[in-house]
Design a protein around this motif. Structure first.
Motif, PDB file in Angstrom:
ATOM      1  N   GLN A  98       0.800  -1.212   0.000  1.00 50.46           N
ATOM      2  CA  GLN A  98       0.000   0.000   0.000  1.00 50.46           C
ATOM      3  C   GLN A  98       0.840   1.273   0.000  1.00 50.46           C
ATOM      4  OE1 GLN A  98      -2.168   1.129   3.491  1.00 50.46           O
ATOM      5  NE2 GLN A  98      -0.819   0.018   4.865  1.00 50.46           N
ATOM      6  N   ASN A  99       0.232   2.347  -0.415  1.00 53.20           N
ATOM      7  CA  ASN A  99       0.876   3.655  -0.375  1.00 53.20           C
ATOM      8  C   ASN A  99       1.085   4.092   1.069  1.00 53.20           C
ATOM      9  OD1 ASN A  99       1.731   6.274  -1.407  1.00 53.20           O
ATOM     10  ND2 ASN A  99      -0.222   7.049  -0.658  1.00 53.20           N
ATOM     11  N   GLY A 100       2.278   4.572   1.380  1.00 53.30           N
ATOM     12  CA  GLY A 100       2.553   5.109   2.702  1.00 53.30           C
ATOM     13  C   GLY A 100       3.167   4.146   3.686  1.00 53.30           C
ATOM     14  N   GLY A 101       3.388   2.902   3.280  1.00 57.64           N
ATOM     15  CA  GLY A 101       4.035   1.955   4.181  1.00 57.64           C
ATOM     16  C   GLY A 101       3.071   1.128   5.003  1.00 57.64           C
ATOM     17  N   VAL A 102       3.612   0.242   5.819  1.00 52.96           N
ATOM     18  CA  VAL A 102       2.815  -0.770   6.514  1.00 52.96           C
ATOM     19  C   VAL A 102       1.808  -0.196   7.517  1.00 52.96           C
ATOM     20  CG1 VAL A 102       4.535  -2.597   6.247  1.00 52.96           C
ATOM     21  CG2 VAL A 102       4.665  -1.074   8.226  1.00 52.96           C
ATOM     22  N   ASN A 103       2.067   0.976   8.030  1.00 52.12           N
ATOM     23  CA  ASN A 103       1.148   1.555   9.019  1.00 52.12           C
ATOM     24  C   ASN A 103       0.162   2.558   8.420  1.00 52.12           C
ATOM     25  OD1 ASN A 103       2.294   0.162  11.268  1.00 52.12           O
ATOM     26  ND2 ASN A 103       4.015   1.594  11.237  1.00 52.12           N
ATOM     27  N   SER A 104       0.135   2.656   7.124  1.00 48.59           N
ATOM     28  CA  SER A 104      -0.756   3.595   6.446  1.00 48.59           C
ATOM     29  C   SER A 104      -2.184   3.047   6.387  1.00 48.59           C
ATOM     30  CB  SER A 104      -0.235   3.847   5.025  1.00 48.59           C
ATOM     31  OG  SER A 104      -1.196   4.552   4.265  1.00 48.59           O
ATOM     32  N   PRO A 105      -3.185   3.935   6.396  1.00 45.90           N
ATOM     33  CA  PRO A 105      -4.582   3.481   6.288  1.00 45.90           C
ATOM     34  C   PRO A 105      -5.103   3.453   4.847  1.00 45.90           C
ATOM     35  CG  PRO A 105      -4.563   5.797   6.841  1.00 45.90           C
ATOM     36  CD  PRO A 105      -3.111   5.367   6.746  1.00 45.90           C
ATOM     37  N   TYR A 106      -4.245   3.739   3.869  1.00 46.72           N
ATOM     38  CA  TYR A 106      -4.730   3.837   2.489  1.00 46.72           C
ATOM     39  C   TYR A 106      -5.351   2.537   1.983  1.00 46.72           C
ATOM     40  CZ  TYR A 106      -2.933   8.520   1.467  1.00 46.72           C
ATOM     41  OH  TYR A 106      -2.731   9.878   1.446  1.00 46.72           O
TER      42      TYR A 106
END
Length: 199
Positions: free
Chosen positions: A108-116
């Motif tokens: 996902q966009n923004g890395g593993v902790n992103s909510p995207y």
């Protein structure tokens, strides 16, 4: 002559509803969509499920990362386990089929902790629901994420890797016709240019 044929095609595609709105086939499908919880026993071909998932993959994603995974379920034993694990998916056994839409935290966009991934996969779920409606099938969105007591058993039942998080389970089948669409339109929830009541 070409102009006349073109106008005729437009007229045949458009349908005027009681409210005066003109609806093409896409709009009619959107407004006909309903959460189907009552099914007749049936067998849906593999090709149909591939088409449903293809529709899911046509959804937009942040920076076009496409962090989704789709687990198609036709095994009755697996459906039974999922219906037992999920409080609002008891209709899955009767539906006879289902799709779990999951997100890959590493894609996902923004890395593993992103909510995207939640938005990306939700758009895919909606596409699948609309595609099912357009094919005369019944489907219903049952939530897995964000409840840990649902995520853990679904992940275990399906053998999901740690980086794959299930968002939703969609039972899919042949509807009995009992479930009907709802008119959810509410003008009070529309705001033009700014929030109502502000100066």
């Amino acid at each position: 002559m070409k102009k006349i044929v073109f106008l005729f095609l437009i007229v045949t595609v458009m349908t005027t509803l009681s409210g005066g709105e003109k609806m093409n086939e896409t709009m009619k499908t959107i407004f006909a969509r309903k959460s189907v919880r009552n099914y007749n026993e049936s067998t849906i071909p593999k090709e149909t499920f591939e088409l449903l998932v293809k529709a899911g993959m046509a959804a937009p994603t942040a920076r076009d990362k496409r962090p989704w995974e789709f687990i198609i379920i036709t095994d009755k034993a697996v459906l039974k386990k999922l219906s037992d694990a999920l409080p609002y998916a008891k209709m899955a056994e009767k539906a006879g089929h289902g799709i779990v839409v999951a997100g890959d935290m590493e894609k996902q966009n923004g890395g593993v902790n992103s909510p995207y991934w939640i938005m990306d996969c939700s758009a895919a779920v909606q596409n699948i629901l609309l595609a099912a409606e357009s094919l005369g099938l019944g489907a219903v969105w049952t939530a897995v994420y964000p409840n840990a007591d649902r995520i853990e058993p679904v992940s275990k039942i399906l053998g999901l890797p740690k980086n794959i998080v299930p968002l939703a389970f969609i039972p899919v089948g042949t509807p009995t016709g009992t479930d009907k669409p709802k008119d959810k339109f509410n003008k009070d929830q529309i705001h033009w240019n700014k929030w109502k009541g502000t100066k």
